[in-house]
Write a protein that holds these residues in place. Structure first.
Motif, short mmCIF file in Angstrom:
data_model
loop_
_atom_site.label_atom_id
_atom_site.label_comp_id
_atom_site.label_asym_id
_atom_site.label_seq_id
_atom_site.Cartn_x
_atom_site.Cartn_y
_atom_site.Cartn_z
N SER A 15 -7.77 -30.99 0.46
CA SER A 15 -6.66 -30.81 -0.49
C SER A 15 -6.26 -32.13 -1.12
O SER A 15 -5.91 -32.19 -2.30
CB SER A 15 -5.46 -30.14 0.19
OG SER A 15 -4.93 -30.93 1.21
N ARG A 18 -8.70 -33.04 -3.90
CA ARG A 18 -8.62 -32.18 -5.07
C ARG A 18 -7.24 -32.20 -5.72
O ARG A 18 -6.98 -31.41 -6.61
CB ARG A 18 -8.98 -30.75 -4.69
CG ARG A 18 -10.43 -30.60 -4.30
CD ARG A 18 -10.88 -29.17 -4.24
NE ARG A 18 -10.70 -28.52 -5.52
CZ ARG A 18 -10.24 -27.27 -5.66
NH1 ARG A 18 -9.91 -26.56 -4.62
NH2 ARG A 18 -10.12 -26.75 -6.85
N ALA A 19 -6.33 -33.06 -5.26
CA ALA A 19 -4.94 -33.11 -5.76
C ALA A 19 -4.32 -31.72 -5.65
O ALA A 19 -3.72 -31.21 -6.59
CB ALA A 19 -4.89 -33.64 -7.19
N ARG A 20 -4.49 -31.14 -4.46
CA ARG A 20 -3.94 -29.81 -4.17
C ARG A 20 -2.71 -29.98 -3.29
O ARG A 20 -2.73 -30.75 -2.34
CB ARG A 20 -5.01 -28.96 -3.46
CG ARG A 20 -4.59 -27.53 -3.24
CD ARG A 20 -5.75 -26.67 -2.75
NE ARG A 20 -6.22 -27.10 -1.46
CZ ARG A 20 -7.50 -27.12 -1.08
NH1 ARG A 20 -8.45 -26.78 -1.94
NH2 ARG A 20 -7.84 -27.50 0.12
N ARG A 84 -2.14 -24.79 -4.30
CA ARG A 84 -2.71 -24.83 -5.64
C ARG A 84 -2.92 -26.27 -6.06
O ARG A 84 -2.22 -27.17 -5.61
CB ARG A 84 -1.76 -24.12 -6.61
CG ARG A 84 -1.56 -22.63 -6.25
CD ARG A 84 -0.50 -21.98 -7.07
NE ARG A 84 -0.91 -21.86 -8.47
CZ ARG A 84 -0.08 -21.52 -9.45
NH1 ARG A 84 1.19 -21.28 -9.20
NH2 ARG A 84 -0.51 -21.43 -10.69
N THR A 85 -3.88 -26.49 -6.95
CA THR A 85 -4.09 -27.85 -7.45
C THR A 85 -3.09 -28.13 -8.56
O THR A 85 -2.57 -27.21 -9.21
CB THR A 85 -5.52 -28.06 -8.01
OG1 THR A 85 -5.68 -27.24 -9.17
CG2 THR A 85 -6.58 -27.75 -6.98
N GLU A 87 -3.83 -29.38 -11.33
CA GLU A 87 -4.48 -28.92 -12.56
C GLU A 87 -4.22 -27.42 -12.79
O GLU A 87 -3.90 -27.00 -13.90
CB GLU A 87 -5.98 -29.19 -12.48
CG GLU A 87 -6.73 -28.82 -13.73
CD GLU A 87 -8.21 -29.13 -13.64
OE1 GLU A 87 -8.90 -28.96 -14.65
OE2 GLU A 87 -8.69 -29.55 -12.56
N GLU A 88 -4.32 -26.61 -11.73
CA GLU A 88 -4.07 -25.17 -11.85
C GLU A 88 -2.63 -24.89 -12.25
O GLU A 88 -2.36 -24.10 -13.15
CB GLU A 88 -4.35 -24.46 -10.52
CG GLU A 88 -5.80 -24.41 -10.13
CD GLU A 88 -5.99 -23.98 -8.67
OE1 GLU A 88 -7.14 -23.66 -8.33
OE2 GLU A 88 -5.02 -23.96 -7.88
#
Length: 196
Positions: A15, A18-20, A84-85, A87-88
């Motif tokens: 995480s 992925r920057a989550r 969630r990331t 980005e998302e």
């Protein structure tokens, strides 16, 4: 009475890479190996604490820190964005993310605002400052950011201007309501001889 607190950021996890927003995942193999190689580089503390996340507890274990208690501050409560990331979330809720990144009092995810987190971490640090001896806490990077905001008396908006790499130590020492700060020393096996 001088209090000494070392805040150690956790090793990498999927995480984090992925920057989550933390979803409770374990360290990845590279992160676990990095933490194991740094075992022994920290001076023995009187108290060992961790944030309650899996990656902080696993980092403490890989560093060989025994007897750790989950009583250090938790990371930011990201509410419904957890797992969630960025980005998302940015694609689905661009205005909410923009507001969250520019207004420290905003919590569009339904969790905790950056300002609330900085205040929570500040209260914890003030309580620790009233104790004697060394405290080592493996904590989420945002806890380290909030601690720096608190000890330097920065506005909460400065939170986003602070980078906290994995497996680094931020050292605080203080008495009588005043802290001194030593930022982001990398934890590596080579540093063991230089550990304070």
């Amino acid at each position: 009475m001088t209090s000494r607190v070392t805040l150690v950021s956790p090793a990498t996890s999927p995480s984090m890479r992925r920057a989550r927003f933390d979803d409770g995942d374990s360290l990845d193999e590279a992160g676990a190996a990095g933490a194991r190689s740094a075992a022994g580089c920290l001076r023995a503390p009187g108290r060992v604490l961790t944030s309650p996340s899996v990656r902080c507890r696993e980092t403490a274990g890989a560093l060989g820190l025994v007897g750790a208690r989950d009583s250090a501050p938790a990371g930011l409560d990201a509410g419904r964005w957890r797992g969630r990331t960025l980005e998302e979330v940015g694609a689905a809720e661009p205005e909410a993310v923009g507001r969250w990144l520019t207004d420290a009092g905003s919590a569009p995810h339904g969790g905790e605002s950056v300002r609330e987190m900085c205040e929570r971490v500040g209260r914890w640090l003030d309580a620790v400052q009233g104790t004697d001896g060394r405290t080592l806490a493996v904590v989420e990077p945002e806890v380290v950011r909030a601690a720096v905001v608190h000890v330097l008396g920065l506005p909460a908006d400065a939170f986003w201007r602070l980078d906290v790499p994995p497996l680094t130590a931020t050292e605080l020492s203080g008495r009588a309501g005043r802290w001194n700060l030593r930022l982001g020393r990398p934890l590596t096996g080579q540093d063991a001889a230089a550990a304070p």
